[in-house]
Design an enzyme around this catalytic site. Structure first.
Site, PDB file in Angstrom:
ATOM      1  N   ASP A  61      -2.644  26.322   7.232  1.00 53.25           N
ATOM      2  CA  ASP A  61      -1.989  24.836   7.037  1.00 53.25           C
ATOM      3  C   ASP A  61      -1.964  24.075   6.940  1.00 53.25           C
ATOM      4  O   ASP A  61      -1.135  23.191   7.673  1.00 53.25           O
ATOM      5  CB  ASP A  61      -0.086  24.772   6.290  1.00 53.25           C
ATOM      6  N   LYS A  63      -3.797  20.877   6.492  1.00 55.26           N
ATOM      7  CA  LYS A  63      -3.221  19.622   5.192  1.00 55.26           C
ATOM      8  C   LYS A  63      -4.604  18.716   5.915  1.00 55.26           C
ATOM      9  O   LYS A  63      -4.644  17.720   5.426  1.00 55.26           O
ATOM     10  CB  LYS A  63      -2.271  18.903   4.606  1.00 55.26           C
ATOM     11  N   ALA A  65      -7.204  16.213   5.554  1.00 54.11           N
ATOM     12  CA  ALA A  65      -7.354  15.445   4.536  1.00 54.11           C
ATOM     13  C   ALA A  65      -8.904  13.860   5.366  1.00 54.11           C
ATOM     14  O   ALA A  65      -8.443  12.854   6.205  1.00 54.11           O
ATOM     15  CB  ALA A  65      -6.612  14.268   4.115  1.00 54.11           C
ATOM     16  N   GLY A 174      14.519  23.493  -4.434  1.00 56.63           N
ATOM     17  CA  GLY A 174      14.802  23.973  -5.612  1.00 56.63           C
ATOM     18  C   GLY A 174      13.582  24.960  -6.916  1.00 56.63           C
ATOM     19  O   GLY A 174      14.670  24.846  -8.301  1.00 56.63           O
ATOM     20  N   ALA A 177      10.878  31.491  -8.406  1.00 54.66           N
ATOM     21  CA  ALA A 177      10.344  31.912  -8.043  1.00 54.66           C
ATOM     22  C   ALA A 177       9.401  33.193  -9.471  1.00 54.66           C
ATOM     23  O   ALA A 177       8.238  32.439  -9.732  1.00 54.66           O
ATOM     24  CB  ALA A 177      11.128  33.168  -7.107  1.00 54.66           C
ATOM     25  N   GLY A 191       9.920  29.436   2.838  1.00 46.95           N
ATOM     26  CA  GLY A 191       9.895  28.821   4.284  1.00 46.95           C
ATOM     27  C   GLY A 191      11.068  29.549   4.203  1.00 46.95           C
ATOM     28  O   GLY A 191      11.883  30.121   4.597  1.00 46.95           O
TER      29      GLY A 191
HETATM   30  P1  BMP Z   1       9.861  25.342   2.164  1.00 46.94           P
HETATM   31  O1  BMP Z   1      10.107  26.282   1.474  1.00 46.94           O
HETATM   32  O2  BMP Z   1      11.124  25.322   3.390  1.00 46.94           O
HETATM   33  O3  BMP Z   1      10.583  24.250   1.590  1.00 46.94           O
HETATM   34  O4  BMP Z   1       8.595  25.234   3.063  1.00 46.94           O
HETATM   35  C1  BMP Z   1       7.649  24.972   2.338  1.00 46.94           C
HETATM   36  C2  BMP Z   1       6.345  25.233   3.103  1.00 46.94           C
HETATM   37  O5  BMP Z   1       5.493  24.315   1.738  1.00 46.94           O
HETATM   38  C3  BMP Z   1       6.523  24.062   3.852  1.00 46.94           C
HETATM   39  O6  BMP Z   1       5.506  24.676   4.745  1.00 46.94           O
HETATM   40  C4  BMP Z   1       5.843  22.657   3.556  1.00 46.94           C
HETATM   41  O7  BMP Z   1       4.794  22.265   4.094  1.00 46.94           O
HETATM   42  C5  BMP Z   1       5.128  23.129   2.444  1.00 46.94           C
HETATM   43  N1  BMP Z   1       4.267  22.444   1.058  1.00 46.94           N
HETATM   44  C6  BMP Z   1       5.228  22.592   0.755  1.00 46.94           C
HETATM   45  O8  BMP Z   1       5.970  22.620   0.441  1.00 46.94           O
HETATM   46  N2  BMP Z   1       5.344  21.639  -0.714  1.00 46.94           N
HETATM   47  C7  BMP Z   1       3.525  21.325  -1.513  1.00 46.94           C
HETATM   48  O9  BMP Z   1       3.550  20.677  -1.892  1.00 46.94           O
HETATM   49  C8  BMP Z   1       2.040  21.875  -0.008  1.00 46.94           C
HETATM   50  C9  BMP Z   1       2.998  22.353   1.029  1.00 46.94           C
HETATM   51  O10 BMP Z   1       2.104  23.230   1.577  1.00 46.94           O
END
Ligand code: BMP
Length: 212
Positions: A61, A63, A65, A174, A177, A191
């Protein structure tokens, strides 16, 4: 993505090498892939990817850009590892995304269409539909859209047809699933609510049961 079983992608945002490897080993047979982000890559270096690719499918990941040429140079570095996918930003435009897809040819590129945090409403959401359409036209493997806004997942599903939809934002942010899957997500990215839980394996099993 090779597996379509648990429909869970672990976001391994821990920075300690031993802890990361321990969680990855414990969960490798329970999740479809492990997503690695900057915290772990910066803390442990790119070489650390080799310790994960031996265990599981790995998506980076990053990202991405940047301008097309820089995107290409960065993808070249990641291509040296046996990772199956990378995540790139879509807002930079079709030339940058196209270059990343071409450079990573044969493997999966996922394009961020709309992010899960509140700030995404300011500048990303207004362009999310266009980004999703671009991702499909350019031959991306899938898009990233927010589990925190299930109605948006449904909308994106109508745009991208059978492109893979990956949704972060479940648990700590929040999102739910089951709701994400019912609204058209193929995979949920999770995560903290897994790796910070007392029993990550049990947490993943509960998640899997909740989306069956
Ligand atoms: P967590 O479940 O702990 O919130 O983690 C979410 C993961 O997904 C993190 O690695 C975050 O950078 C990534 N992420 C996100 O939360 N929202 C997005 O819109 C895009 C992401 O890659």
């Amino acid at each position: 993505m090779r597996k379509y079983e648990s429909r869970i992608i672990l976001a391994l945002d821990v920075v300690d090498a031993e802890k990361a490897e321990q969680i990855a080993s414990a969960l490798k047979d329970h999740v479809d892939a492990i997503k690695v982000n900057y915290p772990l890559i910066l803390a442990q270096g790119l070489k650390f990817l080799e310790r994960l690719t031996g265990l599981s499918e790995v998506i980076c990941d990053i990202k991405l850009a940047d301008i097309p040429n820089t995107n290409k140079l960065i993808v070249k570095e990641f291509k040296k590892y046996d990772i199956s996918g990378i995540i790139v930003h879509g807002f930079v435009g079709s030339d940058s995304v196209k270059t990343a897809i071409e450079e990573f040819s044969g493997r999966d590129v996922y394009v961020v269409a709309e992010m899960s945090h509140p700030g995404a409403l300011e500048y990303m959401q207004p362009f999310g539909e266009k980004i999703a359409r671009m991702a499909q036209e350019l031959g991306a493997a899938g898009i990233i859209v927010p589990a925190t806004r299930p109605e948006r997942i449904r909308m994106y599903r109508n745009i991208v047809g059978n492109l893979k939809i990956l949704t972060p934002g479940v648990g700590a942010q929040g999102g739910d699933a089951r709701t994400a899957i019912l609204n058209g997500a193929d995979y949920i990215i999770v995560g903290r609510s897994i790796y910070d839980s007392e029993d990550p394996v049990a947490t993943v099993k509960n998640l899997i049961n909740s989306i069956k």
